[in-house]
Every structure is written in structure tokens, then in C-alpha cells.
Design an enzyme around this catalytic site. Structure first.
Site, short mmCIF file in Angstrom:
data_model
loop_
_atom_site.label_atom_id
_atom_site.label_comp_id
_atom_site.label_asym_id
_atom_site.label_seq_id
_atom_site.Cartn_x
_atom_site.Cartn_y
_atom_site.Cartn_z
N HIS A 1 8.64 -12.74 -21.06
CA HIS A 1 9.57 -11.94 -20.26
C HIS A 1 9.97 -12.79 -19.06
O HIS A 1 9.13 -13.44 -18.45
CB HIS A 1 8.90 -10.68 -19.71
N ARG B 1 13.45 4.08 -12.43
CA ARG B 1 12.08 4.48 -12.12
C ARG B 1 12.10 5.43 -10.93
O ARG B 1 12.81 5.18 -9.95
CB ARG B 1 11.21 3.25 -11.80
N HIS C 1 14.14 -11.88 -22.94
CA HIS C 1 12.87 -11.91 -23.68
C HIS C 1 12.97 -12.98 -24.75
O HIS C 1 13.90 -12.99 -25.55
CB HIS C 1 12.57 -10.53 -24.26
N GLN D 1 18.17 -5.44 -13.99
CA GLN D 1 17.37 -6.65 -14.11
C GLN D 1 18.16 -7.72 -14.87
O GLN D 1 18.85 -7.42 -15.84
CB GLN D 1 16.08 -6.36 -14.87
N LYS E 1 1.40 -13.20 -15.32
CA LYS E 1 2.75 -13.61 -14.96
C LYS E 1 2.74 -14.67 -13.86
O LYS E 1 1.73 -14.88 -13.17
CB LYS E 1 3.58 -12.40 -14.52
N ASP F 1 17.39 -9.54 -17.18
CA ASP F 1 16.25 -9.57 -18.09
C ASP F 1 16.51 -10.47 -19.29
O ASP F 1 17.63 -10.53 -19.81
CB ASP F 1 15.98 -8.15 -18.60
N CYS G 1 12.35 -4.35 -22.28
CA CYS G 1 11.63 -5.11 -23.32
C CYS G 1 11.41 -4.33 -24.62
O CYS G 1 11.52 -4.93 -25.70
CB CYS G 1 10.32 -5.67 -22.79
#
Length: 641
Positions: free
Chosen positions: A518, A366, A388, A384, A472, A386, A337
Site C-alpha cells: 500500500h 471515516r 496498491h 487518498q 509501514k 492511493d 484497498c
């Protein structure tokens, strides 16, 4: 008298100091026999604890998740009692209930311990359970708690007591065992009828790899022996579907110590599966107005300082990358993000441009602790799906609803039919974990609740499960074995646009702040593939299967025919292969079944003469002879459906 409000809304009056068990007995003796605890004004209590004021009370049984948790936590205490009886002088860490049972962390000192000792411990636990020992709760001062465990010589309990507030410390005793515990517990041990110790592992005290490693003993228990039998059958089925086992057998992915723990290697078939998933979602995203972007695997430290990830995720990130420039630091990106925020800022935006939707299959990193790594479900490098979305405040709810539609489209295409939407909100008792103003949080939480309600989702609310930057909506999916997995997630964020000073020019010609959404329907490709493997037992939908068919020539004589057939089918975007091995066709069929290839095409003398193929479907289903064109149409029809 006090007023007790029951879950159906009815109100009953009882004497002050009555207990949940007495309330149950006043309703029916059958109910009282099944009560394990009670939820009193939202907190779980012992059924024997006195209620001193008006309260909302829900009686908990084995059919309630909180009832099961109470049952399993009491079973952990029973395990500890049995261990102390069998191994005098051992020391105890913590013994919580978990989603599938319980565990206790134990320091055996110099004693050897293994799963070979399980039977003896199980027998002792059952013997103690039959004594119907009650769980007695007692409030103690911090000084008395310290004195008790100092005399006992249990440094782990003393370490826990240091963090506790005087006046809020309780002991629980059953039989000859006393433990530091806030409870609650079941009425007595006799409720526990069946016990199975399932695993033994190492666990560092308080999860700190610099501290002593304790022995963690896992177990599960039930109020009926028949339920244990059903559970053991479930475990055997789960073992067959374990994505680590099937991933190896189906040649999908691997791990290498030289590459590094938690860093999966996608093999050709796994990469094909992954690519098909990615292309499936990319097509849906393009139709929904998303624009593809690509960002680097690393970012300057300041990027994550600005976003807040450096402060909140610092311990879970890999160590900074030093460059030749003194003081310059980069990080492997933990999230996509911040990069997408910077893409948004590359040019001025007008209210007419919004919403802007950026999508990326972005790999993030991570540093999960080694003991927490687990196949593809817990890794250190993952991709991900992902995206946005940057939108005006008046567009948030509509955009959120569209993302819900996209997520449900993904679940439907992959056969996930049983799911619950979890609304994850802030912890009302600890606001320090989050960034941003109360006003922004309230707006974000309201948008999620309203969108979920308008889409008719079955929702549950969990406090304390929000991301640090916003609330979320998490989708909790049940697989074919009834296990719950958190997959898709959608988050509303008013905070990162402020931290990155994102703007758009409104119709009033003034600068305004966009709202950020997100979303990741898969969550991560790694975790999603792991869940999908176990959900379908490695038998993927035909459109997703890395190998949709295999041609089995009866002998070398028919290999050229097989090659011609393969080229014809591959040219129709149907993917398969030929088994050229010098093996009997029966062996080839068995091996194709093990590899879970959807269709087998047998080519021999009869097929050559008739211009046909003999078709078998996975699961030993003989579909008979058909022409290559008929087979092609069969597959295309199934893929389309």
C-alpha cells in the site's frame, strides 16, 4: 556494584541503588543541573529513582524529546496544584504532556472559567515553581488509592483506578498536591522558569460524548524565559500561516454546516490546486508503470468484514446504509484497498504479469469525533492518492525501494527537504490489535528495514504504530516552522492477499499468494494541501499556483489590450486573470499581494505604445518592462525548473 552502560558504549560501575542524578553528578555538575529524567533500559524514569541492577542509561535533558515530555508532564501537575489552590474542591481528569506542551482536564463544577483567568493561574504556578518542590513517588495499593480519592471526592480518578492493576499504582506528590500518576517527573519544580497558558476548550471525559464535558486547559512551559519569547514569536508566525485562515483568504476551500462538519468544499481555486497536484502525481505514476482504476464510494458490508476493516475500524465508520432488501447493508468506504483486491481478482494472473500496480485518487469516509476535526488536517471525507502493488515475494524489496524513490520525488518537487523515515512496527506487548501470522509479519518488517537501509534513509523505529494488517514506513516531514507532519506512507501487507484469497500462477505452474504494498505519497490530498499551505505560507511554487499571474489595466481604456494578452498567455498553458475593477492600480497591486499571486502585469499608456508589460513579482519585486514573449519565457523557465 552494578554496571551502567552509557549511550557512547562506555560502562561505569556504581553502587547498587544509585540514581540517574548521581550518575550525572559523577560526570559533571553542569550535566546534573540540566538532567530532567533518565531512560533506563528503554523506560523513562525519575532521575531520583534507584537503579538496582545492571542497566543501559541515557540521561535526558531539555534537548531530548523524552526530556521535554517529562518537563511538560510535570508542568501539568504544577498547573493542577495551582488550580486546586485557587479553586478548592475542583476535580481532575488527566494531565498529559503533548507534542507542544501539556493540558489538564478539569471539572470546575458550577464555577465559570475562561482565558481571562490565565494570568492569575500563571502567576500562581510561577510562585509554586520558585519553591523548588520535589516530586515524590510512592507506590500504593489499589484499596488505598480508592480510599484516598473517595475521601477527596474525585470520581474521575476513581474511574481511572478501576482499570489499574493492584501493585502497579503510584502517586506523585509535590507541595500540597497529590495525583494518581505513573510518572516520571523532573527533579523539582524550580526547573520551570517560564509558563504560558495557551487555550481553553471542552473535552468529554474519556472522549465519550455521552459523558460529562470537562474544561481542558492547555499550556506550555520552558526552562528559560528567552525560550518562551521565541515560542511566542513562533506561534504568531504559525497563526499567519494557519491553513484555515489562508484557505479562506485565498478562496481555496470552505466548510458548511448544512453539508456537514468535516466535509470540505473545494472552491474553484482550491480545486485547481488540487487538480494540479493530482495531475503531477498521475504523470509520475504512469512513467512508473501504474494503471489507473476507479472504485465506488460505498461497498457491501461483507467486503469490509473480509478485509478486517469492519472489525478494526467499525467505531470510526459511518453507520451502515440500509437498502430496501431486508438485512442488506452497505458502508461508505473507509479504505480503497479492499476494492483493489477485488479488481486484482477479475482475471487470472501469472508470475509474468507481476507486479501489478493499481492507482486511484479514491475518496474515503471515516467518522471522526467532532472535537477532533481540524480544518483540512482532520476531516470526515478525504481523498487518498492511493495505490496498491501486487507482487511476488522476490519483488517486494525492489518495489518498495521504487515507491521510496517516488515519494522522495514528490517531496523534492514541493520543497519538503527535511524529513525522517519512521519504521512503524507491531506493539510487542499487544498482538491482539493485528491480523496475520508472526511469519508474515516478520517477512514484512524485514523487507521494510532492508529497503530503507539500502536507500540510505535516516530512520527511527516506533513500536505499536503499524497498521492492523502490516508494518509501514511513514515519512515525518518538517515544515518551514520546524513542525513535524506525517505525510507519505508505504506499507507491506501479507494479510489482505490471504483474506481475499488472491493468487497467481508461478513458474512451477502452482498457485501462489502475492504480496501487497500500500502506498500514498501525499497521504491524503486534504492533509497534504493543509501542510503545504502552512509550509509555504500560501505562496505556492509557480507550477502549482492556481493563478500564476494577474493583469492590472491602469484604466478601462486598456482592457482590450489586457484581454489580448491574457488569451496569448493562456494559450501557452500559463493561467491567469484580469483585474477589471474600477480601482487605482496601487490598490490592485496591494490586493494581488494579499492574494499571493506570483506575478502582476501592469498595462498602461507606456506599455501600449511600446508593446510591453511592466512586471512585478510577489513580494514587491519590480522586474521592469518586458515583451509578452519575454514574460512567457520567464514563466515557462521557472515552471520547468
Amino acid at each position: 556494584m552494578i554496571n551502567i552502560t552509557l549511550p557512547d558504549g562506555s560502562v561505569r560501575q556504581y553502587e547498587k541503588g544509585t540514581t540517574a542524578m548521581q550518575i550525572a553528578q559523577s560526570i559533571s555538575e553542569g550535566l546534573a543541573r540540566n538532567v530532567l529524567g533518565a531512560e533506563v533500559n528503554g523506560d523513562v524514569w525519575d532521575a531520583s529513582r534507584a537503579i538496582e541492577e545492571d542497566a543501559a542509561v541515557k540521561l535526558l535533558t531539555w534537548n531530548d524529546d523524552k526530556g521535554k515530555s517529562t518537563f511538560w508532564h510535570s508542568s501539568a501537575h504544577l498547573l493542577a496544584e495551582a488550580l486546586e489552590a485557587l479553586y478548592p474542591g475542583i476535580k481532575f481528569g488527566i494531565g498529559p504532556a503533548i507534542e507542544t506542551g501539556f493540558y489538564y482536564d478539569v471539572d470546575f463544577g458550577d464555577r465559570e472559567f475562561s482565558s481571562d483567568d490565565f494570568k492569575q493561574i500563571e502567576d500562581k504556578m510561577l510562585a509554586l515553581a520558585k519553591q523548588k518542590e520535589t516530586f515524590e513517588r510512592k507506590s500504593v495499593s489499589k484499596a488505598d488509592a480508592v480510599a484516598y480519592f473517595t475521601e477527596k471526592g474525585d470520581e474521575y480518578k476513581l474511574d481511572l483506578i478501576k482499570d489499574l492493576e493492584d501493585g502497579k499504582i503510584t502517586f506523585y506528590t509535590q507541595g500540597n498536591f497529590t495525583d494518581l500518576c505513573r510518572g516520571p517527573h523532573i527533579p523539582h519544580t524550580g526547573v520551570i522558569k517560564a509558563i504560558k497558558l495557551t487555550n481553553v476548550a471542552g473535552a468529554y471525559w474519556r472522549g465519550d460524548e455521552t459523558r460529562k464535558q470537562l474544561t481542558r486547559i492547555y499550556g506550555v512551559s520552558f526552562p528559560k524565559a528567552s525560550e518562551l519569547s521565541e515560542y511566542l514569536k513562533f506561534v504568531e508566525e504559525a497563526k499567519k500561516r494557519d491553513h484555515r485562515k489562508l484557505g479562506k483568504e485565498l478562496e481555496l476551500f470552505a466548510f458548511s454546516d448544512k453539508v456537514g462538519a468535516g466535509l470540505p468544499l473545494w472552491l474553484p481555486k482550491g480545486a485547481t490546486l488540487r487538480q494540479k497536484l493530482q495531475e503531477f502525481l498521475q504523470r509520475a505514476q504512469i512513467k512508473a508503470g501504474y494503471e489507473p482504476v476507479v472504485t465506488p464510494h460505498i461497498g457491501h458490508k461483507q467486503l469490509y468484514v473480509t478485509s478486517g476493516h469492519y472489525e478494526k475500524y467499525g467505531e470510526d465508520a459511518f453507520q451502515p446504509i440500509q437498502t430496501p432488501v431486508e438485512g442488506e447493508e452497505f458502508f461508505l468506504k473507509p479504505m480503497n484497498c479492499p476494492h483493489h483486491c477485488e479488481i486484482y481478482k477479475t482475471k487470472p494472473r501469472s508470475y509474468k504479469d507481476l507486479p501489478v500496480r493499481f492507482a486511484e485518487f479514491g475518496t474515503v469516509y471515516r467518522y471522526e469525533k467532532s472535537g477532533e476535526l481540524h480544518g483540512l488536517t482532520r476531516v470526515r471525507g478525504f481523498t487518498q492518492d492511493d495505490a496498491h502493488l501486487f507482487c511476488r515475494p522476490d519483488q517486494v524489496k525492489e518495489e518498495f525501494k521504487k515507491v521510496i524513490d517516488l515519494t522522495l520525488y514528490v517531496f523534492d518537487a514541493l520543497g519538503f527537504e527535511d524529513y525522517t523515515a519512521q519504521v512503524s512496527l507491531r506493539d510487542p506487548e499487544n498482538r491482539t490489535k493485528y491480523i496475520g501470522t508472526d511469519e508474515n509479519w516478520n517477512l514484512a518488517e524485514s523487507a521494510i528495514m532492508e529497503a530503507a537501509a539500502e536507500k540510505g534513509l535516516s530512520t527511527i523505529v516506533e513500536y505499536g504504530e503499524a497498521a492492523f494488517y502490516g508494518p509501514k514506513l511513514d515519512f515525518m516531514v518538517k515544515d518551514a516552522l520546524g513542525r513535524k507532519w506525517q505525510l507519505g506512507t508505504i506499507q507491506v501487507d501479507y494479510n489482505l492477499p490471504e483474506r481475499f484469497e488472491l493468487e497467481y500462477t508461478g513458474s512451477d505452474n502452482q498457485k501462489h499468494r502475492p504480496v501487497m504494498i500500500h502506498r500514498a505519497p501525499f497521504g491524503s490530498l486534504e492533509r497534504f494541501v493543509a501542510v503545504l499551505i502552512e509550509h509555504c505560507g500560501g505562496q505556492f511554487p509557480l507550477w502549482l499556483a492556481p493563478e500564476q499571474f494577474i493583469i492590472l489595466p491602469v484604466s478601462e481604456k486598456y482592457e482590450e489590450t489586457a484581454k489580448t494578452l491574457l488569451n496569448s498567455l493562456n494559450n501557452s498553458d500559463i493561467c491567469g486573470l484580469i483585474d477589471f475593477r474600477d480601482e487605482k492600480v496601487g490598490r490592485k497591486i496591494r490586493d494581488a499581494e494579499v492574494k499571493k499571486i506570483p506575478y502582476m502585469l501592469i498595462v498602461g499608456e507606456k506599455e501600449l505604445e511600446n508593446g510591453t508589460v511592466s512586471v512585478r513579482k510577489h513580494g514587491s519585486v519590480d522586474l521592469g518592462s518586458m515583451s509578452p514573449q519575454e514574460f512567457k519565457e520567464l514563466l515557462i523557465k521557472e515552471i520547468t525548473v
